[in-house]
Design a protein around this motif. Structure first.
Motif, PDB file in Angstrom:
ATOM      1  N   CYS A   1       0.852  -1.187   0.000  1.00 50.87           N
ATOM      2  CA  CYS A   1       0.000   0.000   0.000  1.00 50.87           C
ATOM      3  C   CYS A   1       0.891   1.241   0.000  1.00 50.87           C
ATOM      4  O   CYS A   1       1.786   1.362   0.834  1.00 50.87           O
ATOM      5  CB  CYS A   1      -0.896  -0.003   1.225  1.00 50.87           C
TER       6      CYS A   1
ATOM      7  N   CYS B   1       0.133   3.314   3.553  1.00 48.84           N
ATOM      8  CA  CYS B   1       0.586   2.929   4.890  1.00 48.84           C
ATOM      9  C   CYS B   1       1.689   1.879   4.874  1.00 48.84           C
ATOM     10  O   CYS B   1       2.239   1.549   5.926  1.00 48.84           O
ATOM     11  CB  CYS B   1      -0.595   2.399   5.698  1.00 48.84           C
TER      12      CYS B   1
ATOM     13  N   CYS C   1      -7.207  -0.773   0.676  1.00 51.55           N
ATOM     14  CA  CYS C   1      -6.457  -1.060   1.897  1.00 51.55           C
ATOM     15  C   CYS C   1      -7.305  -0.684   3.115  1.00 51.55           C
ATOM     16  O   CYS C   1      -8.068   0.277   3.082  1.00 51.55           O
ATOM     17  CB  CYS C   1      -5.165  -0.260   1.889  1.00 51.55           C
TER      18      CYS C   1
HETATM   19 ZN   LIG Z   1      -2.853   1.215   3.461  1.00 51.02          ZN
END
Ligand SMILES: [Zn+2]
Length: 410
Positions: free
Chosen positions: A328, A331, A348
């Motif tokens: 992702c 994050c 996500c």
């Molecule tokens: Zn994420």
């Protein structure tokens, strides 16, 4: 740094015959040298070195004056150097456990290279304002200099035949442009090269191959099918083969033009361009997708972006490819379960909801920024421009010999 420039050549009929003859000599040399290496290993478990083979070559040239002796010495040596490189790559791939691909016998050679043209290759004035390419042992060949040559010294010169057309690719040794400033880049991009879009940028833009190119590629595929349908050795097959060669040349030219256009825009707008490092085939999993076609285009884009960026004192960075799709970009979490090829969107738990290629492009950019001094992470040297031009095998690799479609500077 080196700047390549490609020119059209118009050899006289006798020069053309001589070139074709030298190609044959070089082909014979390659196959002979390859056989020598194989035999030396089989009989004596001994690896022949490049120096051994060059010594043999010198002797051979001395008494075969009408054969390999007609080829300029360094040109012939360059052929052996390529063979040497081919073995180097082979052993490296064996060590890395990648499918190795043993150096092959050649059925045809379509180019020759003056590897260090200390005057052995030069553009000289001809009659009535025309130009000639002067090559040692070949004479002065009519050349069309469509744009003034760069100011640097000619480093290498490759003469190649594409179908029925002839070209010369000269690489000029230029002064290095000032290295990139130590300040962080002001307009960096990450580029994800893919199959659904040719390229997705971290800015959200996508690049598609133009329609005329897709049509030309379709014609190429059709021409290929026609050849394979026709009886081997027949006149009609020969005809179809000629047509196929013309289609190939056309597609190659259009791809090159398009890649120039795209990369010039990128280099003008962005002072850092990041790609995935695809020298290690990370795509083996989805390799059977129609790779060959996009492969050629990708190699070109990367090569051109590299030297255009370097020329403008920008940065060209390659980052490890593993996980760029699965991570992702918001994050840093890994997608669980892993994204499949059908999943077009990355979703996500952190709330990120994004096109999968865009997500990958953002990851590529983030990794690149972490790599450069003044970026967000530790400082490691940044990779810059492509190596000097060496043309040869058709294998698309980014080692000593860059893909030949990508050599032309604009
Ligand atoms: Zn994420």
């Amino acid at each position: 740094m080196y700047q390549p420039q490609k020119y059209r050549l118009y050899p006289f009929p006798n020069q053309e015959r001589e070139l074709l003859r030298q190609f044959e000599e070089l082909r014979f040399l390659w196959n002979h040298a390859l056989e020598q290496r194989i035999e030396a290993w089989r009989k004596e478990k001994r690896s022949l070195s490049h120096v051994d083979q060059c010594r043999d070559l010198a002797r051979w040239r001395a008494y075969d004056k009408e054969g390999i002796g007609r080829v300029y010495g360094h040109v012939a040596q360059d052929s052996l150097a390529r063979l040497h490189d081919a073995f180097g790559h082979f052993f490296r791939r064996v060590r890395e456990g990648v499918r190795p691909g043993f150096p092959r016998y050649k059925r045809e050679i379509t180019s020759l290279t003056y590897p260090d043209s200390n005057g052995s290759a030069a553009i000289v004035p001809g009659r009535n304002g025309t130009r000639r390419l002067r090559l040692s042992m070949l004479g002065e060949l009519p050349i069309e200099v469509h744009r003034e040559p760069p100011a640097g010294r000619v480093k290498t010169c490759t003469v190649e035949r594409e179908g029925d057309r002839w070209f010369a690719i000269l690489t000029y040794e230029m002064e290095d442009p000032p290295s990139p400033p130590s300040t962080p880049p002001s307009a960096p991009i990450g580029v994800d090269l893919g199959l659904s879009h040719l390229a997705t940028l971290s800015t959200g833009e996508t690049v598609e191959p133009p329609k005329f190119l897709r049509r030309a590629e379709e014609r190429l595929r059709r021409a290929q099918r026609v050849v394979s349908r026709r009886t081997k050795g027949s006149h009609r097959r020969e005809k179809a083969r000629e047509r196929l060669a013309r289609c190939h040349a056309k597609v190659r030219d259009q791809r090159r033009d398009f890649a120039h256009k795209v990369t010039s825009t990128w280099a003008a707008r962005h002072d850092l361009i990041a790609f995935e490092d695809l020298s290690v085939p990370s795509m083996l999993g989805d390799a059977h997708l129609s790779r060959s076609i996009s492969d050629a285009g990708w190699g070109m884009l990367r090569q051109m972006a590299a030297y255009k960026e370097t020329r403008r004192s920008g940065r060209y960075v390659e980052v490890p490819a593993s996980g760029t799709t699965q991570t992702c970009s918001g994050c840093g979490r890994l997608h669980d379960p892993p994204l499949t090829l059908q999943d077009r969107t990355y979703v996500c738990p952190c709330g990120l909801h994004m096109d999968r290629d865009l997500n990958a492009a953002r990851n590529i950019l983030a990794r690149a920024l972490a790599k450069i001094p003044g970026g967000t992470g530790e400082s490691t040297p940044v990779e810059t421009g492509p190596p000097p031009h060496r043309k040869g095998r058709r294998v698309r690799s980014k080692k000593r010999e860059p893909p030949r479609d990508s050599e032309v500077a604009r």
